[in-house]
Design an enzyme around this catalytic site. Structure first.
Site, mmCIF file in Angstrom:
data_model
loop_
_atom_site.group_PDB
_atom_site.id
_atom_site.type_symbol
_atom_site.label_atom_id
_atom_site.label_comp_id
_atom_site.label_asym_id
_atom_site.label_seq_id
_atom_site.Cartn_x
_atom_site.Cartn_y
_atom_site.Cartn_z
ATOM 1 N N GLU A 137 28.187 36.830 -27.281
ATOM 2 C CA GLU A 137 28.226 35.529 -26.624
ATOM 3 C C GLU A 137 27.534 34.500 -27.502
ATOM 4 O O GLU A 137 27.001 34.821 -28.562
ATOM 5 C CB GLU A 137 27.553 35.607 -25.242
ATOM 6 C CG GLU A 137 28.279 36.515 -24.279
ATOM 7 C CD GLU A 137 27.679 36.512 -22.879
ATOM 8 O OE1 GLU A 137 28.322 37.043 -21.983
ATOM 9 O OE2 GLU A 137 26.567 35.985 -22.685
ATOM 10 N N HIS A 193 25.241 25.448 -17.854
ATOM 11 C CA HIS A 193 26.231 26.338 -18.480
ATOM 12 C C HIS A 193 27.445 25.512 -18.894
ATOM 13 O O HIS A 193 27.935 24.677 -18.132
ATOM 14 C CB HIS A 193 26.664 27.440 -17.512
ATOM 15 C CG HIS A 193 27.384 28.572 -18.184
ATOM 16 N ND1 HIS A 193 28.680 28.451 -18.638
ATOM 17 C CD2 HIS A 193 26.989 29.833 -18.487
ATOM 18 C CE1 HIS A 193 29.045 29.602 -19.190
ATOM 19 N NE2 HIS A 193 28.034 30.451 -19.111
ATOM 20 N N ARG A 250 23.830 27.423 -25.508
ATOM 21 C CA ARG A 250 24.464 26.758 -24.371
ATOM 22 C C ARG A 250 24.165 25.262 -24.291
ATOM 23 O O ARG A 250 25.048 24.474 -23.939
ATOM 24 C CB ARG A 250 24.027 27.443 -23.064
ATOM 25 C CG ARG A 250 24.640 28.814 -22.892
ATOM 26 C CD ARG A 250 24.115 29.524 -21.671
ATOM 27 N NE ARG A 250 24.828 30.786 -21.489
ATOM 28 C CZ ARG A 250 24.525 31.676 -20.557
ATOM 29 N NH1 ARG A 250 23.517 31.459 -19.730
ATOM 30 N NH2 ARG A 250 25.220 32.798 -20.446
ATOM 31 N N HIS A 283 23.063 26.105 -14.068
ATOM 32 C CA HIS A 283 23.279 27.552 -14.089
ATOM 33 C C HIS A 283 22.004 28.367 -13.964
ATOM 34 O O HIS A 283 21.957 29.329 -13.210
ATOM 35 C CB HIS A 283 24.004 27.924 -15.383
ATOM 36 C CG HIS A 283 24.297 29.384 -15.527
ATOM 37 N ND1 HIS A 283 25.035 30.086 -14.595
ATOM 38 C CD2 HIS A 283 23.957 30.285 -16.488
ATOM 39 C CE1 HIS A 283 25.145 31.353 -14.976
ATOM 40 N NE2 HIS A 283 24.486 31.502 -16.112
ATOM 41 N N ARG A 298 17.681 29.529 -22.316
ATOM 42 C CA ARG A 298 17.907 30.975 -22.356
ATOM 43 C C ARG A 298 19.078 31.388 -23.237
ATOM 44 O O ARG A 298 20.157 30.805 -23.174
ATOM 45 C CB ARG A 298 18.138 31.494 -20.933
ATOM 46 C CG ARG A 298 18.498 32.974 -20.858
ATOM 47 C CD ARG A 298 18.581 33.440 -19.432
ATOM 48 N NE ARG A 298 19.670 32.835 -18.691
ATOM 49 C CZ ARG A 298 20.928 33.273 -18.708
ATOM 50 N NH1 ARG A 298 21.279 34.286 -19.478
ATOM 51 N NH2 ARG A 298 21.843 32.680 -17.958
#
Length: 435
Positions: free
Chosen positions: A137, A252, A293, A354, A389
């Site tokens: 990811e 997100h 992100r 998110h 994160r």
């Protein structure tokens, strides 16, 4: 843009509960109370000694928690050669505001946690040779994410819930909302809860674990359930318990755009990890989809502003059809309900609130600034995530530090026994009242 509601459910939940003892209808006693039924709360319960009586509270149904919604997967340290890379990826995503010791603990503990989940029955994807399969990811320099199709959170959390339901020492109580905590001599001594029928109960305990999740329910557009309203953080604030980085909120990049209010459907970052690309209205790719992100979200917002549009587009065209059909089955089904076939056309996406990187400050054993009160999962801030994160570190962090909370509770109970001649445990009981 993502906006926050003016009034949250959590502010209303504690209204009128000024006298914990006098206002309650009854009192109960347990050794440990865990507030929250997501992955961190359940894993804490699983790691506590069998002789401890444990009450796990669910604000709604036990199966309705944000952990169930996690799609992408759970990270793991591949081998010793992966340590520097994984560490740097986590630190870079967090803008180097992470606590290095916490990051090290998470990485070093990751393989044992994965092995534990497999032992409990979690069915991670496998290669044809039978080895664990890994996906990648945004923000990761290597594929190091274990996954179960695109419903990893559901697979893990349902497995944990099934395991906890079999424990004789644990009671799971649904529709029980924490409205305050009990404080005695500066230490936590239990919680006050309100049931579905409005009845209020004081539950006294030797230890309390907050595992109430994030703050998404305070936002108009979020991938979280609306009842996730930061209750533990509010209560901690009211009792002078230390909080940290309350403004560190992650957006997100890709939620499915529908134009309707309510919880947004997340389109996992692993879709971009497998090759899906972001397109503008002209069908042109406009950013590197595998950046952290916050960077990708900023690029999308910039394009939306430039085009004066409500969304951009995510195309699965570069992703092999077999991968779409297998890895992203649930995403494909949800998009189909909105009239999009991701095998044939791009889908509209927009950033949404998110995740919450801040929360109740805890140490490496998940201890808060109040004795005998612990916090785990998204409601806690142990410094692993820093300012932003890294994808799929959330489930790992939650489980690692939940296990550490359980171990520390066991140690503290032992120290109480050594110093007082008593285990410090209360057992399980119910009384008519508890003034």
């Amino acid at each position: 843009m993502v906006s926050r509601k003016n009034v949250g459910v959590s502010e209303e939940a504690g209204a009128g509960f000024e006298s914990v003892g006098a206002a309650s209808d009854s009192c109960e006693r347990f050794d440990v109370v865990i507030v929250g039924c997501g992955s961190s709360g359940l894993y804490t319960a699983l790691n506590l000694p069998a002789e401890m009586s444990v009450l796990v509270l669910a604000k709604t149904e036990a199966s309705r928690c944000d952990s169930m919604l996690a799609q992408g997967g759970i990270c793991v340290l591949l081998d010793e050669d992966d340590y520097d890379s994984f560490y740097e990826d986590t630190m870079r995503a967090g803008h180097y505001e992470n606590r290095p010791k916490s990051v090290d603990i998470m990485l070093r503990s990751s393989r044992a946690v994965i092995d534990s989940l497999i032992g409990l029955g979690v069915a991670f994807e496998r290669t044809p040779e039978g080895d664990l399969a890994y996906t990648r990811e945004g923000g990761h320099t290597r594929a190091r994410i274990c996954y179960h199709a695109d419903t990893t959170g559901q697979e893990i959390t349902q497995t944990l819930l099934s395991a906890v339901e079999k424990l004789a020492n644990v009671e799971i109580r649904e529709h029980a909302c924490m409205v305050d905590l009990v404080e005695e001599d500066g230490a936590c001594a239990g919680v006050a809860i309100e049931g579905e029928n409005g009845a209020r109960t004081v539950v006294r305990s030797s230890f309390v674990v907050f595992a109430t999740g994030g703050i998404g329910g305070l936002y108009e557009h979020s991938t979280n359930y609306p009842e996730i309203t930061g209750d533990a953080c509010r209560i901690a604030r009211d009792h002078g318990i230390e909080l940290e980085h309350m403004d560190y909120v992650q957006i997100h990049p890709t939620s499915l755009y529908t134009g309707r209010p309510g919880r947004a459907f997340l389109i996992s970052e692993s879709a971009r990890g497998e090759g899906a690309v972001l397109l503008n209205a002209a069908g042109e790719r406009f950013t590197d989809e595998l950046q952290p992100r916050d960077v990708v979200s900023a690029a999308i917002f910039s394009m939306m502003e430039e085009e004066r549009s409500d969304h951009v587009w995510l195309s699965f065209a570069p992703v092999p059809e077999k991968t779409v059909a297998g890895h992203f089955k649930a995403i494909r089904e949800q998009c189909a309900k909105e009239g999009y076939d991701i095998l044939k056309e791009p889908v509209p996406v927009v950033p949404a609130q998110h995740y919450f990187m801040g929360g109740i400050r805890v140490d490496t054993w998940s201890r808060t600034s109040m004795p005998r009160l612990f916090a785990v999962g998204e409601t806690s801030c142990n410094g692993v995530h820093g300012k932003n994160r890294l994808a799929s570190n959330s489930l790992l962090e939650a489980l690692v530090f939940a296990q550490r909370a359980a171990r520390e509770i066991e140690k503290e109970a032992g120290r109480l026994q050594e110093t007082t001649g008593s285990s410090g445990l209360r057992g399980r009981s119910k009384q008519a009242n508890c003034a």
